[in-house]
Design a protein around this motif. Structure first.
Motif, PDB file in Angstrom:
ATOM      1  N   ASN A  35      36.352  36.389  52.512  1.00  0.00           N
ATOM      2  CA  ASN A  35      35.572  37.562  52.116  1.00  0.00           C
ATOM      3  C   ASN A  35      34.410  37.117  51.238  1.00  0.00           C
ATOM      4  OD1 ASN A  35      34.552  40.018  51.193  1.00  0.00           O
ATOM      5  ND2 ASN A  35      36.577  40.971  51.072  1.00  0.00           N
ATOM      6  N   VAL A  37      32.408  38.583  49.557  1.00  0.00           N
ATOM      7  CA  VAL A  37      32.287  39.341  48.305  1.00  0.00           C
ATOM      8  C   VAL A  37      32.883  38.547  47.141  1.00  0.00           C
ATOM      9  CG1 VAL A  37      33.045  41.449  47.100  1.00  0.00           C
ATOM     10  CG2 VAL A  37      32.267  41.571  49.477  1.00  0.00           C
ATOM     11  N   PHE A  38      33.850  37.679  47.450  1.00  0.00           N
ATOM     12  CA  PHE A  38      34.552  36.927  46.400  1.00  0.00           C
ATOM     13  C   PHE A  38      33.597  36.127  45.527  1.00  0.00           C
ATOM     14  CE2 PHE A  38      36.647  33.024  44.955  1.00  0.00           C
ATOM     15  CZ  PHE A  38      37.699  33.559  44.227  1.00  0.00           C
ATOM     16  N   GLN A  40      30.399  36.684  44.968  1.00  0.00           N
ATOM     17  CA  GLN A  40      29.304  37.430  44.364  1.00  0.00           C
ATOM     18  C   GLN A  40      29.479  37.481  42.849  1.00  0.00           C
ATOM     19  OE1 GLN A  40      28.951  41.263  46.249  1.00  0.00           O
ATOM     20  NE2 GLN A  40      28.395  40.386  48.238  1.00  0.00           N
ATOM     21  N   ASN A  43      31.841  40.084  41.325  1.00  0.00           N
ATOM     22  CA  ASN A  43      33.272  39.847  41.492  1.00  0.00           C
ATOM     23  C   ASN A  43      33.762  38.714  40.598  1.00  0.00           C
ATOM     24  OD1 ASN A  43      35.837  40.364  43.044  1.00  0.00           O
ATOM     25  ND2 ASN A  43      35.536  38.211  43.538  1.00  0.00           N
ATOM     26  N   ASN A  46      34.262  40.068  37.404  1.00  0.00           N
ATOM     27  CA  ASN A  46      35.493  40.863  37.410  1.00  0.00           C
ATOM     28  C   ASN A  46      36.717  39.992  37.168  1.00  0.00           C
ATOM     29  OD1 ASN A  46      34.213  43.309  37.870  1.00  0.00           O
ATOM     30  ND2 ASN A  46      34.432  43.186  40.104  1.00  0.00           N
ATOM     31  N   ASN A 288      42.832  38.013  42.411  1.00  0.00           N
ATOM     32  CA  ASN A 288      41.641  38.676  42.926  1.00  0.00           C
ATOM     33  C   ASN A 288      41.434  38.360  44.401  1.00  0.00           C
ATOM     34  OD1 ASN A 288      38.467  38.372  43.468  1.00  0.00           O
ATOM     35  ND2 ASN A 288      38.763  39.992  41.959  1.00  0.00           N
ATOM     36  N   LEU A 292      41.414  40.930  47.711  1.00  0.00           N
ATOM     37  CA  LEU A 292      40.297  41.060  48.649  1.00  0.00           C
ATOM     38  C   LEU A 292      40.719  40.789  50.087  1.00  0.00           C
ATOM     39  CD1 LEU A 292      37.355  39.372  46.678  1.00  0.00           C
ATOM     40  CD2 LEU A 292      37.731  41.811  47.096  1.00  0.00           C
TER      41      LEU A 292
END
Length: 324
Positions: A35, A37-38, A40, A43, A46, A288, A292
């Protein structure tokens, strides 16, 4: 024969010596591939922010383990910190700073009780802190009439900012965790007091012969660790605007795991702040990344457990390879 096996032996040696870092990088790459997004920035922030409470608890645990003991009551110190702060604001009208001080005092009471059991009554840290866990859990249930939360919807904005605010764009809870990491690193890794603590942890009888005031240091360590965990309780309470009884227990096993991953990474196998930080970030990254991946709750927990056990085993093997 020896020439043919040389590359294999070299590969095994590299894996054993740098295995945990390789595993860390491999999972990072896996989650990024699965993913995008991991990786970014949002994240990754986060992960840091989500690991702040565990990081603070793991620091307190590192301090106690460094003395040669263990603290199973860090969750109780977190709960008392949250409870004292919320009650101070809701029932006694204290401002955010007074409530924060009350929370730290509440957590320190847990540390003092542990010190009384360990130093005063000569009970082993495992049994002493386990007793504190049971007593503290019962106190919370009694105080809340069975375990109901104590909410405070009109919590001062300054207190809420402990969890939801930011400092130059960096979440406040991450900043608090970073400051505590620096303090703990200086004290435990770069001070005379830290050397005395590690001496106690390696061989207490020799520390006594060397003139180290073992009992005084133990008392200070238990109180300091509990006060640190209470700060995590302040952040937890600020995040949800309430005190939830027994919420600290959910962090206990992860804190222990992070500390022992860090200890296994050390050449002498002793607890250390950089190793603990690495352990916490690894656990935060795995949690995390698995989220995801969209795994269901049971599968995620099972995989997280397998990854944790494998990481611990590899870290121990890595330490043995360095020493062997």
């Amino acid at each position: 024969m020896s020439d043919a096996s040389a590359p294999t032996n070299l590969l095994i040696n590299i894996i054993l010596r740098f295995g945990f870092l390789i595993v860390f990088a491999a999972f990072f790459a896996l989650f990024a591939f699965w993913n995008p997004v991991f990786v970014q920035g949002g994240n990754l922030m986060n992960i840091v922010e989500g690991s702040a409470v565990l990081m603070i608890l793991a620091l307190g645990m590192t301090l106690i383990v460094a003395t040669g003991g263990i603290d199973l009551s860090i969750g109780i110190a977190l709960d008392f910190g949250a409870a004292f702060a919320v009650v101070a604001m809701k029932s006694y009208g204290l401002d955010w700073f007074g409530a924060a001080c009350a929370g730290v005092i509440g957590g320190s009471i847990v540390g003092l009780f542990n010190a009384l059991l360990v130093v005063g009554l000569k009970i082993s840290p495992f049994l002493a802190t386990l007793s504190t866990f049971f007593i503290g859990s019962s106190v919370q249930r009694i105080f809340t009439n069975g375990g109901g939360p104590i909410s405070h919807r009109r919590m001062p904005e300054e207190f809420r900012n402990l969890a939801l605010g930011d400092v130059f764009g960096v979440p406040t809870e991450a900043v608090i965790a970073f400051v505590l990491v620096v303090i703990y690193f200086i004290v435990l890794e770069r001070s005379i007091w830290g050397r005395r603590i590690h001496a106690m942890g390696m061989q207490r009888s020799a520390a006594v012969v060397a003139g180290i005031r073992v009992n005084r240091i133990l008392i200070l360590c238990f109180v300091a660790a509990a006060a640190t965990c209470a700060i995590a309780g302040l952040i937890a309470a600020a995040n949800i605007r309430m005190f939830t009884p027994l919420s600290g227990f959910s962090y206990l096993l992860d804190a222990i795991a992070a500390v022992f991953i860090g200890a296994a990474l050390h050449s002498r196998g002793r607890p250390n702040i950089p190793g603990t930080v690495m352990g916490v970030l690894f656990l935060g990254m795995v949690a995390n990344g698995l989220n995801l991946m969209g795994l269901n709750f049971n599968t995620k927990d099972a995989l997280q457990g397998i990854i944790l056990v494998s990481a611990l085993a590899l870290a121990v093997a890595q330490r043995k390879a360095r020493n062997g």
